[in-house]
Design an enzyme around this catalytic site. Sequence first.
Site, short mmCIF file in Angstrom:
data_model
loop_
_atom_site.label_atom_id
_atom_site.label_comp_id
_atom_site.label_asym_id
_atom_site.label_seq_id
_atom_site.Cartn_x
_atom_site.Cartn_y
_atom_site.Cartn_z
N LYS A 1 0.84 -1.21 0.00
CA LYS A 1 0.00 0.00 0.00
C LYS A 1 0.87 1.26 0.00
O LYS A 1 0.64 2.18 -0.77
CB LYS A 1 -0.93 0.01 1.23
CG LYS A 1 -1.83 -1.20 1.35
CD LYS A 1 -2.74 -1.13 2.55
CE LYS A 1 -2.03 -1.15 3.90
NZ LYS A 1 -1.29 -2.42 4.18
N ARG B 1 -9.66 0.79 9.15
CA ARG B 1 -9.10 -0.54 9.34
C ARG B 1 -10.04 -1.43 10.14
O ARG B 1 -9.71 -2.58 10.42
CB ARG B 1 -7.81 -0.38 10.12
CG ARG B 1 -6.64 -1.14 9.61
CD ARG B 1 -5.46 -0.64 10.42
NE ARG B 1 -4.28 -1.34 10.15
CZ ARG B 1 -3.23 -0.83 9.49
NH1 ARG B 1 -3.28 0.37 8.99
NH2 ARG B 1 -2.15 -1.54 9.35
N ARG C 1 11.79 -5.73 4.70
CA ARG C 1 11.54 -4.30 4.45
C ARG C 1 12.50 -3.42 5.25
O ARG C 1 12.82 -3.70 6.40
CB ARG C 1 10.10 -3.94 4.84
CG ARG C 1 9.87 -2.43 4.75
CD ARG C 1 8.44 -2.05 4.79
NE ARG C 1 7.75 -2.49 5.99
CZ ARG C 1 6.48 -2.31 6.19
NH1 ARG C 1 5.73 -1.72 5.28
NH2 ARG C 1 5.91 -2.73 7.30
N ARG D 1 11.73 -1.63 11.00
CA ARG D 1 10.66 -1.31 11.96
C ARG D 1 10.55 -2.38 13.05
O ARG D 1 10.69 -3.57 12.78
CB ARG D 1 9.32 -1.20 11.22
CG ARG D 1 9.03 0.18 10.68
CD ARG D 1 7.86 0.24 9.74
NE ARG D 1 6.65 -0.44 10.15
CZ ARG D 1 5.52 -0.43 9.45
NH1 ARG D 1 5.46 0.24 8.31
NH2 ARG D 1 4.46 -1.08 9.87
N ARG E 1 0.02 -9.09 13.36
CA ARG E 1 -0.61 -8.11 12.45
C ARG E 1 -1.46 -8.82 11.41
O ARG E 1 -2.54 -8.33 11.03
CB ARG E 1 0.46 -7.26 11.77
CG ARG E 1 1.04 -6.21 12.69
CD ARG E 1 2.42 -5.75 12.22
NE ARG E 1 2.39 -5.03 10.97
CZ ARG E 1 3.47 -4.87 10.19
NH1 ARG E 1 4.63 -5.36 10.55
NH2 ARG E 1 3.36 -4.20 9.07
P1 AP5 Z 1 4.84 -1.57 1.77
O1 AP5 Z 1 4.47 -0.73 0.61
O2 AP5 Z 1 5.63 -0.95 2.87
O3 AP5 Z 1 3.55 -2.32 2.34
P2 AP5 Z 1 2.30 -1.78 3.15
O4 AP5 Z 1 1.10 -2.46 2.59
O5 AP5 Z 1 2.30 -0.28 3.18
O6 AP5 Z 1 2.67 -2.41 4.55
P3 AP5 Z 1 2.62 -1.82 6.03
O7 AP5 Z 1 3.33 -2.83 6.90
O8 AP5 Z 1 3.14 -0.42 6.13
O9 AP5 Z 1 1.17 -1.85 6.31
P4 AP5 Z 1 0.54 -2.05 7.65
O10 AP5 Z 1 -0.87 -1.93 7.21
O11 AP5 Z 1 0.85 -3.27 8.42
O12 AP5 Z 1 1.24 -0.94 8.56
P5 AP5 Z 1 0.90 0.57 8.86
O13 AP5 Z 1 2.15 1.31 8.77
O14 AP5 Z 1 -0.30 1.05 8.12
O15 AP5 Z 1 5.63 -2.85 1.20
C1 AP5 Z 1 6.11 -3.86 2.06
C2 AP5 Z 1 7.47 -4.38 1.54
O16 AP5 Z 1 7.27 -5.04 0.29
C3 AP5 Z 1 8.49 -3.27 1.26
O17 AP5 Z 1 9.75 -3.73 1.63
C4 AP5 Z 1 8.40 -3.02 -0.23
O18 AP5 Z 1 9.63 -2.58 -0.76
C5 AP5 Z 1 8.02 -4.40 -0.75
N1 AP5 Z 1 7.12 -4.32 -1.91
C6 AP5 Z 1 6.10 -3.44 -2.09
N2 AP5 Z 1 5.49 -3.68 -3.26
C7 AP5 Z 1 6.14 -4.75 -3.81
C8 AP5 Z 1 5.96 -5.48 -5.03
N3 AP5 Z 1 4.98 -5.15 -5.90
N4 AP5 Z 1 6.79 -6.51 -5.26
C9 AP5 Z 1 7.78 -6.84 -4.39
N5 AP5 Z 1 8.00 -6.18 -3.23
C10 AP5 Z 1 7.19 -5.15 -2.95
O19 AP5 Z 1 0.44 0.44 10.39
C11 AP5 Z 1 1.36 0.09 11.41
C12 AP5 Z 1 0.63 -0.04 12.73
O20 AP5 Z 1 0.00 1.23 13.07
C13 AP5 Z 1 -0.54 -1.05 12.76
O21 AP5 Z 1 -0.09 -2.36 13.01
C14 AP5 Z 1 -1.39 -0.49 13.90
O22 AP5 Z 1 -0.83 -0.80 15.15
C15 AP5 Z 1 -1.28 1.01 13.71
N6 AP5 Z 1 -2.34 1.57 12.85
C16 AP5 Z 1 -2.17 2.17 11.64
N7 AP5 Z 1 -3.37 2.55 11.14
C17 AP5 Z 1 -4.29 2.18 12.05
C18 AP5 Z 1 -5.71 2.28 12.12
N8 AP5 Z 1 -6.42 2.83 11.10
N9 AP5 Z 1 -6.33 1.77 13.19
C19 AP5 Z 1 -5.65 1.23 14.22
N10 AP5 Z 1 -4.31 1.09 14.24
C20 AP5 Z 1 -3.64 1.57 13.15
#
Ligand code: AP5
Length: 226
Positions: free
Chosen positions: A18, A98, A133, A166, A177
């Site tokens: 994402k 979410r 990552r 991270r 997660r």
């Molecule tokens: P990346 O693009 O970083 O993936 P992502 O989907 O953004 O993954 P996140 O881990 O950031 O999502 P998340 O939803 O768990 O965490 P968030 O930060 O929102 O890509 C991942 C890896 O793959 C990278 O290394 C990239 O290079 C590689 N990649 C990407 N595309 C690729 C492709 N096409 N092919 C190959 N490799 C590829 O949330 C973190 C925490 O915050 C949550 O756990 C929660 O505690 C809290 N939080 C955030 N939002 C909320 C909410 N709305 N409600 C409650 N808690 C929340």
Amino acid sequence: MSKAANKLMLLGAPGAGKGTVAKGLTSQLGVAHLSTGDMLRAAVAAGTAVGRLAQGFMDAGQLVPDDVMVKLIDERTAEADCKAADGKPRFLLDGFPRTLPQADALDASGLGPEVVLFVDVPEEALLRRLTGRRSCPGCGAPFHIDFQPPKVDGICDACGTALVHRADDQEGPIRKRLDTYRAQTAPLVQRYADRIVRIDGTTAPAVVLEAALAAVAGKNQAQSAA
Ligand code: AP5
């Protein structure tokens, strides 16, 4: 004349890509990127009250309470860069809503998404993506030690900041997660069935971006024809 969708949302499991596709979408579409994960990590780094509350949940792979998240998004979407020239809302949500209560709150404030881009990646690929990552604490750009390495080892291509691994990208928190995603976030696929576009997230990042841009354009055409 085409009626562009201004309220966009990314949905997908942790590590689905994402954040990666959001970087391309925001630069190509000129739309504000609202990543709740990035907002929370900035709050943790700044030591704010929200950051202190959120850190334990995040490190454990659990969701931060809905009321905290809804307030965060209410405040962020009120800022000037989240509005188009005509004053209407215009943004890309990444990581929010979410849960079903978060989706209800967004609808209640009139900010429900017009298009939901569901980045679909099978669960077996996610663990490798997340353990490999490396993230930029400066600009939020994601890298991967195998799939998307930076030009200089350990340094962000975009802003030159040292990359970090991270705390929640360790195997234990990742598995938690994924459990949390299945239980609390995956039901949003059904919730948004009338406006969701599935994107194959297993292809190369440039191909994923192309598909996402095409999906937004296709939706826009469908809406203009409506
Ligand atoms: P990346 O693009 O970083 O993936 P992502 O989907 O953004 O993954 P996140 O881990 O950031 O999502 P998340 O939803 O768990 O965490 P968030 O930060 O929102 O890509 C991942 C890896 O793959 C990278 O290394 C990239 O290079 C590689 N990649 C990407 N595309 C690729 C492709 N096409 N092919 C190959 N490799 C590829 O949330 C973190 C925490 O915050 C949550 O756990 C929660 O505690 C809290 N939080 C955030 N939002 C909320 C909410 N709305 N409600 C409650 N808690 C929340």
